[in-house]
Scaffold this active site. Structure first.
Site, short mmCIF file in Angstrom:
data_model
loop_
_atom_site.label_atom_id
_atom_site.label_comp_id
_atom_site.label_asym_id
_atom_site.label_seq_id
_atom_site.Cartn_x
_atom_site.Cartn_y
_atom_site.Cartn_z
N CYS A 98 0.84 -1.20 0.00
CA CYS A 98 0.00 0.00 0.00
C CYS A 98 0.87 1.25 0.00
O CYS A 98 1.85 1.34 0.74
CB CYS A 98 -0.92 0.01 1.22
SG CYS A 98 -1.97 1.48 1.35
N CYS B 5 0.39 5.49 7.45
CA CYS B 5 -0.89 5.03 8.00
C CYS B 5 -0.69 4.08 9.17
O CYS B 5 0.15 3.16 9.12
CB CYS B 5 -1.70 4.35 6.89
SG CYS B 5 -3.33 3.80 7.43
N CYS C 24 -2.05 -0.48 9.39
CA CYS C 24 -1.26 -1.71 9.25
C CYS C 24 0.10 -1.52 9.90
O CYS C 24 0.63 -0.41 9.94
CB CYS C 24 -1.06 -2.08 7.78
SG CYS C 24 -2.58 -2.53 6.92
N CYS D 89 -6.78 0.92 -0.09
CA CYS D 89 -6.57 0.13 1.13
C CYS D 89 -6.67 -1.34 0.75
O CYS D 89 -7.77 -1.88 0.57
CB CYS D 89 -7.61 0.47 2.19
SG CYS D 89 -7.30 -0.36 3.77
N GLN E 198 -17.86 -10.21 12.47
CA GLN E 198 -16.47 -10.58 12.23
C GLN E 198 -15.96 -9.80 11.03
O GLN E 198 -16.70 -9.56 10.06
CB GLN E 198 -16.35 -12.08 11.97
CG GLN E 198 -16.78 -12.94 13.15
CD GLN E 198 -15.92 -12.75 14.40
OE1 GLN E 198 -14.78 -12.26 14.33
NE2 GLN E 198 -16.45 -13.12 15.54
N PHE F 242 -22.39 -14.12 25.15
CA PHE F 242 -21.91 -12.99 24.35
C PHE F 242 -22.20 -13.31 22.87
O PHE F 242 -21.33 -13.22 22.00
CB PHE F 242 -20.41 -12.74 24.55
CG PHE F 242 -20.00 -12.53 25.99
CD1 PHE F 242 -20.07 -11.27 26.56
CD2 PHE F 242 -19.55 -13.59 26.76
CE1 PHE F 242 -19.70 -11.07 27.88
CE2 PHE F 242 -19.17 -13.40 28.08
CZ PHE F 242 -19.24 -12.14 28.65
N GLU G 73 -27.00 -12.29 25.28
CA GLU G 73 -26.30 -11.12 24.76
C GLU G 73 -26.81 -9.88 25.48
O GLU G 73 -28.00 -9.78 25.80
CB GLU G 73 -26.53 -11.00 23.25
CG GLU G 73 -26.10 -9.71 22.60
CD GLU G 73 -24.63 -9.40 22.78
OE1 GLU G 73 -24.31 -8.24 23.09
OE2 GLU G 73 -23.80 -10.33 22.61
N ASP H 264 -17.82 -15.76 23.58
CA ASP H 264 -17.05 -14.93 22.64
C ASP H 264 -17.18 -13.46 23.08
O ASP H 264 -17.91 -12.68 22.48
CB ASP H 264 -17.58 -15.12 21.22
CG ASP H 264 -16.79 -14.31 20.19
OD1 ASP H 264 -15.70 -13.81 20.52
OD2 ASP H 264 -17.29 -14.16 19.05
N CYS I 33 -10.61 -12.29 20.95
CA CYS I 33 -9.82 -11.41 20.09
C CYS I 33 -8.67 -10.79 20.86
O CYS I 33 -8.02 -9.87 20.37
CB CYS I 33 -10.72 -10.30 19.51
SG CYS I 33 -11.50 -9.26 20.77
#
Length: 410
Positions: free
Chosen positions: A63, A69, A72, A146, A246, A273, A293, A341, A367
């Site tokens: 990129c 930026c 990344c 991008c 996701q 969750f 949830e 999750d 995550c």
């Protein structure tokens, strides 16, 4: 301040190179293991490093915005060592909690690009900037391309910038959450100027001109041309404005496959969750599912999807803040398997209750390797045995990594 020669030995958890010295670690932005760099050093960081001996794993970034930026951090690293580094992020987090375990190879789930992007817009004189913040800065990079995004989002960038310029506050920034659905882009703008209401006719016209499925501003749906649909394993679900999904479709499918395989032949499953039902809707094809949830919009979307679905087992759900009111041991005993999750903060309170339960199988999706390791430690100390940990990469070139852990009680 004199220059020093530094040899980089490893990558840190944010993607910076680390040189180990007699005076402590020195962080070298953009450097790779095995590289020799020359730089001035201040407060443990290399300033303006010059690479004298490049690594064989160094690659040309894909990129043109990469140097500035902050979206990344590792486009300059070859794919194989990059995926190994992602696995090491999980392995090291587990080790920090005293869990020595052979983590599986990272599954690359970045095909097709990110279907969900959170962009920032701000004013620069008479111009509007749209993109991501610079590395270690509040300045904004006005992106024209991008490579990690779905091409449909990239193609819409000029139109999204024009849309943002209509509702930008006089000072500060606004946020655009853009989701690529099967019926078009869903755009949710947050922190827009309070006077946006008088511009609703113009915003509606721009929504049509750009070809969006739906536009929301500050939580209000301005125009829905078509319901923004997501395909949850063959079940259509209307996305909540700005709601969680996701980041890539490939990751959703991979995570779901791992969860389904881990649940095996379980007949009663709790999905905690549960969001809008990414796992619950798929699990319900073979098991009775109870989804929990805390977000009202996610629960509403899940309810609508259920009303139009056929061929599912019994599905129940409840809105509940699992941080304040986790399912307790007696409630958990009804289930053969439990999936959780949570957001990045993890699920400590829920893990503590699970550790007291007799649930046979637990599937932890996370995550954040650090909070995953903390929650797994609680479960292991409660008598659970770790069977597998699989990292899943959906945030290409970034330090973020998902993981699915399977535990059983013997």
């Amino acid at each position: 301040m004199s220059e020093r020669e530094l040899t980089v030995s490893e990558l840190g958890h944010r993607g910076d190179g680390i040189a180990r010295t007699d005076t402590g670690p020195i962080y070298v932005a953009g450097a790779l293991p095995g590289e020799v760099v020359r730089a001035r050093v201040e407060n443990g960081r290399a300033l303006d490093p010059v690479i004298e001996t490049p690594s064989k794993d160094r690659r040309q970034p894909v990129c043109k915005h990469y140097d500035a930026c902050g979206g990344c951090s590792l486009q300059h690293l070859a794919e194989e060592p990059y995926l190994a580094w992602k696995r090491d992020l999980v392995t090291n987090a587990l080790s920090d909690r005293g869990i020595e375990f052979a983590v599986s190879d990272t599954i690359a789930a970045t095909a097709g690009g990110r279907r969900r992007a959170v962009l920032t817009a701000t004013r620069a004189g008479r111009h509007t900037l749209l993109g991501y913040h610079e590395k270690a800065s509040h300045r904004l990079v006005d992106i024209e391309e991008c490579p990690v995004l779905d091409p449909a989002i990239v193609s819409a960038l000029p139109g999204l910038k024009a849309l943002a310029s209509e509702v930008l506050p006089k000072k500060g920034e606004l946020r655009l959450t853009v989701l690529c659905t099967t019926t078009g882009l869903d755009v949710a703008i947050d922190k827009a100027d309070k006077g946006y209401e008088r511009k609703i006719p113009g915003l509606s016209q721009k929504t049509v001109d750009i070809g969006l499925a739906r536009l929301s501003v500050n939580g209000e749906v301005i125009l829905e041309v078509r319901p923004p649909l997501l395909d949850m394993g063959g079940i259509g679900l209307v996305a909540a404005p700005g709601g969680f999904t996701q980041a890539t479709l490939a990751a959703e499918q991979t995570l779901s496959r791992l969860v389904m395989a881990g649940a095996g032949k379980a007949k009663k499953v709790a999905d905690l969750f549960s969001g809008a039902g990414t796992f619950a809707l798929r699990l319900a094809r073979s098991a009775n599912v109870h989804a929990v949830e805390g977000d009202a919009a996610a629960i509403a979307g899940f309810d609508k999807a259920l009303r139009k679905s056929q061929g599912l087992k019994k599905v129940t759900y409840e809105r509940r803040d699992l941080y304040r009111r986790p399912l307790v041991r007696d409630e958990l005993e009804a289930f053969d398997a439990v999936v959780f999750d949570p957001p990045r903060a993890g699920a400590q309170a829920q893990a503590e209750q699970l550790a007291l339960s007799k649930v046979r199988t637990i599937l932890a999706v996370s995550c954040n390797p650090a909070t995953l390791a903390r929650d797994l430690r609680i479960l292991i100390d409660g008598g659970y045995v770790l069977q597998s940990v699989t990292p899943v990469d959906q945030f290409h070139y970034s330090p973020h990594i998902e993981a699915v852990a399977v535990l059983t009680r013997e």
